[in-house]
Design an enzyme around this catalytic site. Structure first.
Site, mmCIF file in Angstrom:
data_model
loop_
_atom_site.group_PDB
_atom_site.id
_atom_site.type_symbol
_atom_site.label_atom_id
_atom_site.label_comp_id
_atom_site.label_asym_id
_atom_site.label_seq_id
_atom_site.Cartn_x
_atom_site.Cartn_y
_atom_site.Cartn_z
ATOM 1 N N GLN A 142 0.867 -1.188 0.000
ATOM 2 C CA GLN A 142 0.000 0.000 0.000
ATOM 3 C C GLN A 142 0.904 1.238 0.000
ATOM 4 O O GLN A 142 1.014 1.948 0.979
ATOM 5 C CB GLN A 142 -0.904 -0.017 1.239
ATOM 6 N N HIS B 15 8.930 -3.569 -1.583
ATOM 7 C CA HIS B 15 8.023 -3.753 -2.711
ATOM 8 C C HIS B 15 8.218 -2.656 -3.756
ATOM 9 O O HIS B 15 8.150 -2.900 -4.951
ATOM 10 C CB HIS B 15 6.576 -3.776 -2.215
ATOM 11 N N LYS C 10 -0.182 -8.667 -17.281
ATOM 12 C CA LYS C 10 -1.488 -9.148 -16.804
ATOM 13 C C LYS C 10 -2.438 -7.985 -16.619
ATOM 14 O O LYS C 10 -2.059 -6.900 -16.215
ATOM 15 C CB LYS C 10 -1.320 -9.945 -15.508
ATOM 16 N N ARG D 228 -5.555 -7.021 -14.406
ATOM 17 C CA ARG D 228 -6.221 -7.497 -13.193
ATOM 18 C C ARG D 228 -7.507 -6.698 -12.976
ATOM 19 O O ARG D 228 -7.477 -5.477 -12.958
ATOM 20 C CB ARG D 228 -5.278 -7.315 -12.011
ATOM 21 N N ASP E 175 10.248 -12.150 -8.745
ATOM 22 C CA ASP E 175 9.335 -11.191 -8.123
ATOM 23 C C ASP E 175 9.718 -11.021 -6.660
ATOM 24 O O ASP E 175 10.545 -11.774 -6.141
ATOM 25 C CB ASP E 175 7.885 -11.664 -8.262
ATOM 26 N N THR F 258 -0.722 -15.475 -2.668
ATOM 27 C CA THR F 258 -1.579 -16.668 -2.845
ATOM 28 C C THR F 258 -1.087 -17.533 -4.003
ATOM 29 O O THR F 258 -1.655 -18.588 -4.265
ATOM 30 C CB THR F 258 -3.038 -16.259 -3.114
ATOM 31 N N ALA F 259 -0.052 -17.080 -4.704
ATOM 32 C CA ALA F 259 0.593 -17.801 -5.814
ATOM 33 C C ALA F 259 -0.298 -17.958 -7.047
ATOM 34 O O ALA F 259 0.061 -18.663 -7.978
ATOM 35 C CB ALA F 259 1.095 -19.177 -5.354
#
Length: 351
Positions: free
Chosen positions: A118, A151, A216, A218, A242, A247-248
């Protein structure tokens, strides 16, 4: 006046005491491993400061340090992983206990910095929690932060104190050169989204390998609509890189898309194995040959038992970084293969 002079001289003299480590409950095995590595480097017994970090019946956290820390250089080792709020509060309360016990300097060693996703307002009326957590850490009196693979690199700018951000890619490069030495020319580094290209490019450069991107779209968090491969992956050994595997879902879908596009095999190198919910099951059943994660987050028994998941230790690089901070020497030197190779000596044969 002679007293003043002698105290001034004392402050100029090199410190003879060792760096002091203390750990919360987030990742005790990593903290113990870091202490063990530092003992090897220093030739003296570096151990975790004796303390208790407990819960009252209502869940409130209580910390008590059993050793004198006055004037000491303290390093709190605590990942803010699941349960993120408990681990964050433990870190803040430990920092407060140390400050009130007259520790000279408190450094927070966050192998995994939670809430980092975030880091900006993606929609109207959403928080920037990474900045709020940074404010909390600084407000508690933490004077320095040491972390790994934030991140987003700009999170360093959320802090008004020095932040040392270590990278897993030099360690991963050593591991890849060791495990794929017979087929280095077939490797292709893959970024699983456009946002991670800089991270993937860094590793690709170290290995002198080409780079491709899985784009991707999303619709909402946790759901992937469609994926396209940008680049030719035909007959390549694809290594997805990455920072976080949660959650893979994205990872396993990306592996499938790469195989459909003609990849020879797919492996993944992910720094932080958050691995929530069905992650381990998904990885076990996926087309991925292997998933390599680090131990910045304490791996569960389920992760350890999974046949195609391997864990690379981060204690050697963290131990060296803590010693460099304590000595006042360069932390960025740890990004070079020449410096890092000997630290991981024995695990990977010297280049």
């Amino acid at each position: 006046s002679s007293d003043v002079c002698s105290s001034d001289l004392r402050s100029l003299m090199p410190r003879t005491s060792e760096p002091k480590l203390i750990s919360g409950n987030a990742n005790m095995p990593l903290a113990t491993a870091i202490a063990r590595r530092m003992s090897l480097h220093r030739g003296v017994n570096v151990r975790l400061v004796d303390a208790r970090v407990e819960r009252f019946n209502d869940g409130e956290i209580f910390v008590e340090v059993f050793e004198n820390v006055r004037g000491e250089d303290m390093f709190i080792i605590q990942s803010t992983s699941n349960p993120a709020n408990d681990n964050l509060m433990e870190l803040l309360i430990m920092a407060d206990a140390l400050r009130r016990s007259s520790a000279a300097r408190v450094t927070a060693v966050l192998p995994y910095f939670g809430y980092a996703r975030q880091d900006r307002r993606t929609k109207a009326r959403t928080p920037i929690t990474a900045k709020m957590v940074a404010n909390m850490l600084v407000g508690t009196g933490i004077e320095r932060v040491l972390t790994m693979d934030l991140h987003a690199a700009q999170i360093q700018g959320f802090f008004d104190i020095p932040v040392d951000n270590l990278y897993a890619s030099p360690v991963f490069a050593l591991d890849i050169k060791d495990n794929f030495k017979t087929c280095l020319d077939e490797l292709m580094i893959i970024s699983p989204d456009v946002g991670g290209v800089a991270r993937a490019r860094e590793l690709a450069k170290r290995l002198n390998a080409p780079l491709a991107i899985v784009d991707k779209r999303r619709e909402k968090a946790g759901e992937i609509a469609e994926m396209t491969v940008i680049g030719d992956v035909t007959d390549k050994i694809c290594l997805i890189v990455d920072d976080i595997c949660d959650t893979a879902g994205t990872l396993c879908k990306a592996a499938e898309v790469l195989m459909e596009n003609g990849a020879k095999e797919v492996h993944s190198y992910i720094t932080h194995g958050v691995m929530s919910g069905p992650a381990v099951e998904r990885v076990t059943n996926s087309v991925m040959k292997s998933l390599v994660i680090t131990d910045t987050i304490q791996p569960t028994e389920e992760i350890k038992k999974a046949a195609n998941i391997r864990i690379v230790p981060t204690a050697p690089i963290f131990a060296q970084a803590i010693l460099n901070i304590w000595n006042g020497t360069s932390v960025s030197s740890l990004f070079e293969a020449e410096t890092l190779g000997p630290i991981y000596d024995g695990m990977y044969a010297a280049e």
